[in-house]
Design a protein around this motif. Structure first.
Motif, PDB file in Angstrom:
ATOM      1  N   ASP A   1      11.977   5.072 -13.304  1.00  0.00           N
ATOM      2  CA  ASP A   1      10.619   4.713 -13.715  1.00  0.00           C
ATOM      3  C   ASP A   1       9.822   4.029 -12.603  1.00  0.00           C
ATOM      4  O   ASP A   1       8.711   3.553 -12.836  1.00  0.00           O
ATOM      5  CB  ASP A   1      10.648   3.833 -14.960  1.00  0.00           C
ATOM      6  CG  ASP A   1      11.385   2.516 -14.735  1.00  0.00           C
ATOM      7  OD1 ASP A   1      12.213   2.432 -13.803  1.00  0.00           O
ATOM      8  OD2 ASP A   1      11.127   1.572 -15.506  1.00  0.00           O
ATOM      9  N   LEU A   2      10.362   4.014 -11.396  1.00  0.00           N
ATOM     10  CA  LEU A   2       9.648   3.409 -10.273  1.00  0.00           C
ATOM     11  C   LEU A   2       8.867   4.470  -9.503  1.00  0.00           C
ATOM     12  O   LEU A   2       9.350   5.589  -9.302  1.00  0.00           O
ATOM     13  CB  LEU A   2      10.636   2.734  -9.308  1.00  0.00           C
ATOM     14  CG  LEU A   2      11.456   1.578  -9.863  1.00  0.00           C
ATOM     15  CD1 LEU A   2      12.405   1.057  -8.804  1.00  0.00           C
ATOM     16  CD2 LEU A   2      10.550   0.476 -10.381  1.00  0.00           C
ATOM     17  N   CYS A   3       7.691   4.123  -9.071  1.00  0.00           N
ATOM     18  CA  CYS A   3       6.914   4.991  -8.181  1.00  0.00           C
ATOM     19  C   CYS A   3       7.381   4.710  -6.758  1.00  0.00           C
ATOM     20  O   CYS A   3       7.318   3.564  -6.296  1.00  0.00           O
ATOM     21  CB  CYS A   3       5.431   4.693  -8.316  1.00  0.00           C
ATOM     22  SG  CYS A   3       4.770   5.155  -9.917  1.00  0.00           S
ATOM     23  N   LEU A   4       7.882   5.749  -6.092  1.00  0.00           N
ATOM     24  CA  LEU A   4       8.468   5.579  -4.764  1.00  0.00           C
ATOM     25  C   LEU A   4       7.799   6.501  -3.757  1.00  0.00           C
ATOM     26  O   LEU A   4       7.386   7.604  -4.095  1.00  0.00           O
ATOM     27  CB  LEU A   4       9.964   5.900  -4.810  1.00  0.00           C
ATOM     28  CG  LEU A   4      10.800   5.012  -5.734  1.00  0.00           C
ATOM     29  CD1 LEU A   4      12.198   5.582  -5.895  1.00  0.00           C
ATOM     30  CD2 LEU A   4      10.847   3.591  -5.183  1.00  0.00           C
ATOM     31  N   PRO A   5       7.738   6.065  -2.485  1.00  0.00           N
ATOM     32  CA  PRO A   5       7.232   6.959  -1.450  1.00  0.00           C
ATOM     33  C   PRO A   5       8.208   8.131  -1.262  1.00  0.00           C
ATOM     34  O   PRO A   5       9.369   8.051  -1.672  1.00  0.00           O
ATOM     35  CB  PRO A   5       7.171   6.075  -0.205  1.00  0.00           C
ATOM     36  CG  PRO A   5       8.002   4.886  -0.508  1.00  0.00           C
ATOM     37  CD  PRO A   5       8.127   4.767  -1.991  1.00  0.00           C
ATOM     38  N   GLY A   6       7.749   9.172  -0.654  1.00  0.00           N
ATOM     39  CA  GLY A   6       8.570  10.369  -0.505  1.00  0.00           C
ATOM     40  C   GLY A   6       9.578  10.326   0.614  1.00  0.00           C
ATOM     41  O   GLY A   6      10.418  11.227   0.715  1.00  0.00           O
ATOM     42  N   ASN A   7       9.544   9.309   1.458  1.00  0.00           N
ATOM     43  CA  ASN A   7      10.431   9.261   2.624  1.00  0.00           C
ATOM     44  C   ASN A   7      10.945   7.853   2.872  1.00  0.00           C
ATOM     45  O   ASN A   7      10.322   6.870   2.474  1.00  0.00           O
ATOM     46  CB  ASN A   7       9.668   9.725   3.875  1.00  0.00           C
ATOM     47  CG  ASN A   7       9.268  11.170   3.780  1.00  0.00           C
ATOM     48  OD1 ASN A   7      10.100  12.052   3.847  1.00  0.00           O
ATOM     49  ND2 ASN A   7       7.977  11.424   3.595  1.00  0.00           N
ATOM     50  N   ASP A   8      12.080   7.780   3.558  1.00  0.00           N
ATOM     51  CA  ASP A   8      12.585   6.505   4.039  1.00  0.00           C
ATOM     52  C   ASP A   8      11.523   5.892   4.951  1.00  0.00           C
ATOM     53  O   ASP A   8      10.701   6.618   5.538  1.00  0.00           O
ATOM     54  CB  ASP A   8      13.857   6.702   4.851  1.00  0.00           C
ATOM     55  CG  ASP A   8      15.062   7.076   4.016  1.00  0.00           C
ATOM     56  OD1 ASP A   8      14.917   7.409   2.831  1.00  0.00           O
ATOM     57  OD2 ASP A   8      16.172   7.060   4.580  1.00  0.00           O
ATOM     58  N   LEU A   9      11.589   4.572   5.097  1.00  0.00           N
ATOM     59  CA  LEU A   9      10.530   3.935   5.886  1.00  0.00           C
ATOM     60  C   LEU A   9      10.921   2.536   6.331  1.00  0.00           C
ATOM     61  O   LEU A   9      11.845   1.935   5.803  1.00  0.00           O
ATOM     62  CB  LEU A   9       9.247   3.852   5.055  1.00  0.00           C
ATOM     63  CG  LEU A   9       9.354   3.050   3.739  1.00  0.00           C
ATOM     64  CD1 LEU A   9       9.034   1.581   3.917  1.00  0.00           C
ATOM     65  CD2 LEU A   9       8.492   3.677   2.680  1.00  0.00           C
TER      66      LEU A   9
ATOM     67  N   VAL B   1       3.331   1.275  -0.620  1.00  0.00           N
ATOM     68  CA  VAL B   1       4.682   1.079  -0.095  1.00  0.00           C
ATOM     69  C   VAL B   1       5.164  -0.341  -0.362  1.00  0.00           C
ATOM     70  O   VAL B   1       6.317  -0.558  -0.765  1.00  0.00           O
ATOM     71  CB  VAL B   1       4.728   1.426   1.411  1.00  0.00           C
ATOM     72  CG1 VAL B   1       5.990   0.898   2.063  1.00  0.00           C
ATOM     73  CG2 VAL B   1       4.613   2.938   1.601  1.00  0.00           C
ATOM     74  N   THR B   2       4.305  -1.320  -0.168  1.00  0.00           N
ATOM     75  CA  THR B   2       4.676  -2.719  -0.426  1.00  0.00           C
ATOM     76  C   THR B   2       5.059  -2.901  -1.891  1.00  0.00           C
ATOM     77  O   THR B   2       6.101  -3.503  -2.204  1.00  0.00           O
ATOM     78  CB  THR B   2       3.515  -3.661  -0.052  1.00  0.00           C
ATOM     79  OG1 THR B   2       3.218  -3.503   1.334  1.00  0.00           O
ATOM     80  CG2 THR B   2       3.866  -5.111  -0.341  1.00  0.00           C
ATOM     81  N   THR B   3       4.246  -2.378  -2.782  1.00  0.00           N
ATOM     82  CA  THR B   3       4.519  -2.480  -4.221  1.00  0.00           C
ATOM     83  C   THR B   3       5.827  -1.775  -4.572  1.00  0.00           C
ATOM     84  O   THR B   3       6.649  -2.310  -5.326  1.00  0.00           O
ATOM     85  CB  THR B   3       3.350  -1.885  -5.029  1.00  0.00           C
ATOM     86  OG1 THR B   3       2.158  -2.629  -4.705  1.00  0.00           O
ATOM     87  CG2 THR B   3       3.602  -1.958  -6.525  1.00  0.00           C
ATOM     88  N   ALA B   4       6.036  -0.583  -4.015  1.00  0.00           N
ATOM     89  CA  ALA B   4       7.260   0.175  -4.296  1.00  0.00           C
ATOM     90  C   ALA B   4       8.489  -0.577  -3.796  1.00  0.00           C
ATOM     91  O   ALA B   4       9.486  -0.711  -4.523  1.00  0.00           O
ATOM     92  CB  ALA B   4       7.184   1.556  -3.648  1.00  0.00           C
TER      93      ALA B   4
END
Length: 169
Positions: A108-116, A150-153
């Motif tokens: 249920d988390l919104c995540l970026p599509g790539n490692d970072l 990204v910070t929120t994720a």
């Protein structure tokens, strides 16, 4: 889109407050230390591992908080079991704080599509990998909306993740 990508060592050295790393893959490119671990052999850490340790120690000594979160499938792959085994003597010993988030509780988390890597909640270095974990490039991004996402994720992952000392594979 690999223009204006800073050297990673310089980027980490530019951190003033925080550097966070989000990893979301269950395996990465083949590594000789991983291969030795899988065969039950112990090997000395290669120079690039020792250089990483020195860079992390230098960064943490400047007062920068360095956190790493790994989203992993369970049961864990051999690669993740190896990373887990290496985390205490390699990452924690240098001053990183590491947490693990089982993928099944990240749905249920919104995540970026790539490692970072996110530096000072201002600059992002996205890492691209092929399907089999080989390096495919990276992208530097400082766009405010992307940084905010990204910070929120990352913080959502961090809040839910299990500290390394409590996580077992």
């Amino acid at each position: 889109m690999q223009q204006n990508v800073p050297d990673f060592t310089a980027l980490l050295r530019s951190a003033e407050r925080s550097a966070v790393h989000l990893e979301m893959r269950d395996s990465y490119m083949e590594d000789p230390v991983f291969a030795a671990w899988r065969e039950g052999r112990e090997v000395d850490l290669p120079q690039e591992y020792r250089q990483w340790q020195a860079l992390v120690k230098e960064t943490v000594a400047r007062g920068v908080s360095l956190r790493r979160a790994r989203i992993v499938s369970e049961p864990a792959t051999d690669y993740i079991r190896w990373e887990h085994a290496l985390t205490t003597p390699h990452n924690l010993a240098c001053g990183e704080d590491v947490r693990w988030l089982p993928r099944r509780i990240a749905s249920d988390l919104c995540l970026p599509g790539n490692d970072l890597w996110l530096i000072d909640e201002e600059r992002i270095l996205f890492h691209w990998f092929t399907g089999d974990g080989e390096w495919a490039g990276h992208e530097f991004n400082g766009e405010p909306d992307t940084v905010k996402m990204v910070t929120t994720a990352f913080e959502a992952v961090w809040d839910r993740a299990i500290p390394h000392e409590q996580y077992t594979v």
